[in-house]
Design a protein around this motif. Structure first.
Motif, short mmCIF file in Angstrom:
data_model
loop_
_atom_site.label_atom_id
_atom_site.label_comp_id
_atom_site.label_asym_id
_atom_site.label_seq_id
_atom_site.Cartn_x
_atom_site.Cartn_y
_atom_site.Cartn_z
N PRO A 57 1.03 -1.62 -0.06
CA PRO A 57 0.08 -0.27 0.06
C PRO A 57 1.03 1.37 0.57
O PRO A 57 0.96 2.01 0.68
CB PRO A 57 -0.69 0.23 1.31
N ILE A 58 1.58 1.49 -0.80
CA ILE A 58 2.45 2.87 -0.81
C ILE A 58 2.35 3.40 -2.37
O ILE A 58 1.51 3.36 -3.40
CB ILE A 58 4.43 2.31 -1.23
N SER A 59 2.25 4.61 -2.35
CA SER A 59 2.39 5.73 -2.68
C SER A 59 3.13 5.60 -4.58
O SER A 59 4.06 5.10 -4.25
CB SER A 59 2.59 7.65 -2.86
N LYS A 60 3.10 6.30 -5.42
CA LYS A 60 3.90 6.56 -6.69
C LYS A 60 4.52 6.34 -6.43
O LYS A 60 5.54 6.83 -7.04
CB LYS A 60 2.87 7.22 -8.11
N GLU A 61 4.41 7.66 -5.88
CA GLU A 61 6.33 9.02 -5.18
C GLU A 61 7.14 7.86 -4.51
O GLU A 61 8.10 7.87 -4.56
CB GLU A 61 5.74 9.80 -4.15
N THR A 62 6.20 7.37 -4.20
CA THR A 62 7.06 6.31 -3.35
C THR A 62 8.03 5.62 -3.68
O THR A 62 9.18 4.57 -3.93
CB THR A 62 6.72 5.61 -1.63
#
Length: 98
Positions: A57-62
């Protein structure tokens, strides 16, 4: 793949370790057991570098940062200074509800 027939590079290995730590801090999970052909999770990532974004469940940035960390090519690997700047500028580390 990480560590295969390449000379030991302490900085690159430290950056790789920081990526593993970042994933563990954000999700409480390890992305794979060993970065080798014998590890199915690592091989899934090696085949499709979007694997982490699909499974965590990570963001695109991450995800963008992690893909720069976990590159197979030395020339594409992010440096420590750039890594710090990018991590400090992340607005959301986790996936949003959408």
């Amino acid at each position: 793949m990480h560590g295969e027939s390449a000379p030991f590079d302490a900085v690159r290995n430290d950056i790789w370790s920081l990526g593993i730590i970042l994933i563990n801090m954000l999700t409480g999970l390890m992305p794979w057991s060993v970065a080798s052909k014998e590890d199915g999770w690592f091989m899934a990532f090696a085949k499709d570098h979007r694997f982490l974004r699909y499974t965590l469940p990570i963001s695109k940035e991450t995800d963008d940062i992690l893909r720069r960390i976990f590159t197979e090519h030395q020339d594409d690997c992010i440096g420590l200074d750039e890594l710090r700047i990018l991590v400090e500028s992340v607005e959301h580390f986790w996936m949003d509800d959408a």
